[in-house]
Design a protein around this motif. Structure first.
Motif, PDB file in Angstrom:
ATOM      1  N   GLY A  72      49.063  50.816  49.864  1.00 50.55           N
ATOM      2  CA  GLY A  72      49.328  49.607  50.632  1.00 50.55           C
ATOM      3  C   GLY A  72      49.778  48.422  49.826  1.00 50.55           C
ATOM      4  O   GLY A  72      49.815  47.305  50.349  1.00 50.55           O
ATOM      5  N   THR A  73      50.138  48.606  48.593  1.00 50.23           N
ATOM      6  CA  THR A  73      50.536  47.493  47.734  1.00 50.23           C
ATOM      7  C   THR A  73      51.978  47.673  47.283  1.00 50.23           C
ATOM      8  O   THR A  73      52.557  48.752  47.407  1.00 50.23           O
ATOM      9  CB  THR A  73      49.634  47.391  46.490  1.00 50.23           C
ATOM     10  OG1 THR A  73      49.764  48.597  45.723  1.00 50.23           O
ATOM     11  CG2 THR A  73      48.175  47.221  46.891  1.00 50.23           C
ATOM     12  N   SER A  74      52.557  46.586  46.749  1.00 46.44           N
ATOM     13  CA  SER A  74      53.925  46.635  46.256  1.00 46.44           C
ATOM     14  C   SER A  74      53.984  46.018  44.873  1.00 46.44           C
ATOM     15  O   SER A  74      53.090  45.283  44.466  1.00 46.44           O
ATOM     16  CB  SER A  74      54.871  45.882  47.214  1.00 46.44           C
ATOM     17  OG  SER A  74      54.511  44.510  47.273  1.00 46.44           O
ATOM     18  N   GLY A  75      55.058  46.326  44.159  1.00 44.31           N
ATOM     19  CA  GLY A  75      55.228  45.793  42.817  1.00 44.31           C
ATOM     20  C   GLY A  75      56.546  45.061  42.691  1.00 44.31           C
ATOM     21  O   GLY A  75      57.501  45.332  43.424  1.00 44.31           O
ATOM     22  N   HIS A  76      56.600  44.112  41.758  1.00 44.39           N
ATOM     23  CA  HIS A  76      57.823  43.375  41.474  1.00 44.39           C
ATOM     24  C   HIS A  76      57.602  42.599  40.180  1.00 44.39           C
ATOM     25  O   HIS A  76      56.492  42.505  39.660  1.00 44.39           O
ATOM     26  CB  HIS A  76      58.184  42.412  42.606  1.00 44.39           C
ATOM     27  CG  HIS A  76      57.093  41.437  42.934  1.00 44.39           C
ATOM     28  ND1 HIS A  76      56.764  40.376  42.129  1.00 44.39           N
ATOM     29  CD2 HIS A  76      56.236  41.391  43.978  1.00 44.39           C
ATOM     30  CE1 HIS A  76      55.779  39.697  42.653  1.00 44.39           C
ATOM     31  NE2 HIS A  76      55.416  40.296  43.769  1.00 44.39           N
ATOM     32  N   LEU A  77      58.661  42.028  39.666  1.00 40.01           N
ATOM     33  CA  LEU A  77      58.536  41.199  38.482  1.00 40.01           C
ATOM     34  C   LEU A  77      57.771  39.919  38.828  1.00 40.01           C
ATOM     35  O   LEU A  77      57.879  39.406  39.943  1.00 40.01           O
ATOM     36  CB  LEU A  77      59.914  40.852  37.932  1.00 40.01           C
ATOM     37  CG  LEU A  77      60.765  42.044  37.473  1.00 40.01           C
ATOM     38  CD1 LEU A  77      62.133  41.561  37.010  1.00 40.01           C
ATOM     39  CD2 LEU A  77      60.077  42.812  36.367  1.00 40.01           C
ATOM     40  N   LEU A  78      56.999  39.403  37.877  1.00 44.66           N
ATOM     41  CA  LEU A  78      56.229  38.181  38.112  1.00 44.66           C
ATOM     42  C   LEU A  78      56.973  36.939  37.632  1.00 44.66           C
ATOM     43  O   LEU A  78      57.066  35.952  38.340  1.00 44.66           O
ATOM     44  CB  LEU A  78      54.865  38.274  37.411  1.00 44.66           C
ATOM     45  CG  LEU A  78      53.941  39.410  37.842  1.00 44.66           C
ATOM     46  CD1 LEU A  78      52.572  39.246  37.190  1.00 44.66           C
ATOM     47  CD2 LEU A  78      53.806  39.453  39.357  1.00 44.66           C
ATOM     48  N   THR A 115      42.398  43.944  41.350  1.00 49.47           N
ATOM     49  CA  THR A 115      41.444  45.031  41.617  1.00 49.47           C
ATOM     50  C   THR A 115      40.009  44.511  41.571  1.00 49.47           C
ATOM     51  O   THR A 115      39.152  44.993  42.314  1.00 49.47           O
ATOM     52  CB  THR A 115      41.622  46.172  40.603  1.00 49.47           C
ATOM     53  OG1 THR A 115      41.443  45.681  39.277  1.00 49.47           O
ATOM     54  CG2 THR A 115      43.002  46.792  40.720  1.00 49.47           C
ATOM     55  N   ALA A 116      39.739  43.525  40.705  1.00 45.01           N
ATOM     56  CA  ALA A 116      38.401  42.929  40.660  1.00 45.01           C
ATOM     57  C   ALA A 116      38.087  42.200  41.969  1.00 45.01           C
ATOM     58  O   ALA A 116      36.974  42.301  42.502  1.00 45.01           O
ATOM     59  CB  ALA A 116      38.287  41.981  39.476  1.00 45.01           C
ATOM     60  N   SER A 135      40.436  53.332  49.125  1.00 44.38           N
ATOM     61  CA  SER A 135      39.352  53.416  48.148  1.00 44.38           C
ATOM     62  C   SER A 135      39.688  52.590  46.916  1.00 44.38           C
ATOM     63  O   SER A 135      40.857  52.426  46.544  1.00 44.38           O
ATOM     64  CB  SER A 135      39.115  54.872  47.748  1.00 44.38           C
ATOM     65  OG  SER A 135      40.190  55.368  46.975  1.00 44.38           O
ATOM     66  N   PHE A 136      38.640  52.070  46.272  1.00 44.46           N
ATOM     67  CA  PHE A 136      38.848  51.233  45.085  1.00 44.46           C
ATOM     68  C   PHE A 136      39.522  52.026  43.972  1.00 44.46           C
ATOM     69  O   PHE A 136      40.406  51.520  43.283  1.00 44.46           O
ATOM     70  CB  PHE A 136      37.503  50.686  44.598  1.00 44.46           C
ATOM     71  CG  PHE A 136      37.602  49.939  43.302  1.00 44.46           C
ATOM     72  CD1 PHE A 136      38.096  48.651  43.266  1.00 44.46           C
ATOM     73  CD2 PHE A 136      37.212  50.533  42.109  1.00 44.46           C
ATOM     74  CE1 PHE A 136      38.204  47.956  42.066  1.00 44.46           C
ATOM     75  CE2 PHE A 136      37.311  49.851  40.904  1.00 44.46           C
ATOM     76  CZ  PHE A 136      37.808  48.558  40.886  1.00 44.46           C
ATOM     77  N   ALA A 137      39.135  53.276  43.787  1.00 45.87           N
ATOM     78  CA  ALA A 137      39.701  54.090  42.709  1.00 45.87           C
ATOM     79  C   ALA A 137      41.198  54.307  42.921  1.00 45.87           C
ATOM     80  O   ALA A 137      42.004  54.203  41.982  1.00 45.87           O
ATOM     81  CB  ALA A 137      38.981  55.431  42.628  1.00 45.87           C
ATOM     82  N   THR A 138      41.584  54.598  44.161  1.00 45.49           N
ATOM     83  CA  THR A 138      43.001  54.816  44.465  1.00 45.49           C
ATOM     84  C   THR A 138      43.802  53.546  44.234  1.00 45.49           C
ATOM     85  O   THR A 138      44.883  53.565  43.630  1.00 45.49           O
ATOM     86  CB  THR A 138      43.169  55.277  45.920  1.00 45.49           C
ATOM     87  OG1 THR A 138      42.443  56.496  46.116  1.00 45.49           O
ATOM     88  CG2 THR A 138      44.641  55.503  46.242  1.00 45.49           C
TER      89      THR A 138
END
Length: 231
Positions: free
Chosen positions: A63-69, A159-160, A171-174
């Protein structure tokens, strides 16, 4: 990296919102010492570049996405406090006009990318600069390494937060594996882009690079001719 609405519970979202407001308030005061009539236009260009770069999103799973910061790039070019303002402005526009992230998660996104990403990256940049020679040639490698570290650090911070107040059916691990693993890869791309961009600006206008001011002062002192007769 954009956190959507409903991914974190209300208390966590409110807490990060408070942190974001406090951080932006401090940045408004700190940016006064970084900006002048020469560097203010650079801040606008940096914000526009970061905005364009962050619009390129791709899913990383859970459910998350990535991109440059772009946090380290902004910090090195215009200063860390101004970088926080640039990132916060970009995130606000993305949230309100493009539904990238969520309104209730705006504080979380500013905290993660604007405060943690910029802060961690600037700290690494300063530490690396303390080790490398104080020359202009060392600025770009230091910025690249700082960018590499800043991305997974921001992912770890997320994640924290999810461990404290996660609400999504993941799940937190995933989530942790997807975020940290993929953002480490993204960090490599961010390092390359940051290093190249900083190098390009240094080649034409090193006086506009905030992170190069100490190196420019050192070079000026070295080139200054000695006074008095030379025997």
């Amino acid at each position: 990296m954009h956190v959507p609405d409903g991914f974190l519970d209300a208390p966590t979202s409110v807490a990060t919102g408070v942190v974001a407001v406090a951080g932006v308030g401090l940045a408004l005061r700190g940016a006064r010492r970084e900006l002048d009539e020469r560097t203010a236009p650079m801040a606008g260009l940096v914000a526009a570049f970061v905005f364009a770069a962050q619009m390129i999103n791709f899913p990383v799973g859970a459910g998350t996405s990535g991109h440059l910061l772009g946090g380290v790039l902004a910090a090195v070019l215009v200063g860390p406090w101004t970088a926080v303002l640039c990132l916060s402005t970009v995130l606000l526009v993305q949230c309100l006009l493009f539904a990238d992230g969520g309104i209730t998660a705006l504080g979380t996104n500013i905290t993660l990318m604007g405060l943690v990403g910029v802060g961690a990256g600037w700290l690494v940049f300063r530490l690396v600069r303390a080790v490398l020679p104080r020359t202009l040639a060392a600025i770009a490698p230091a910025a690249a390494l700082a960018a590499l570290v800043s991305v997974p650090v921001a992912a770890l911070a997320f994640t924290a937060l999810y461990a404290v107040g996660g609400e999504a059916p993941v799940s937190f691990a995933t989530l942790a594996a997807a975020m940290v693993g993929w953002h480490t890869v993204i960090g490599v791309g961010e390092a390359l882009i940051t290093g190249l961009a900083v190098s390009a600006v240094l080649a034409v206008r090193p006086d506009l690079v905030y992170g190069a001011r100490s190196a420019l002062q050192t070079r000026t002192l070295e080139l200054r001719p000695a006074k008095g007769p030379v025997s």
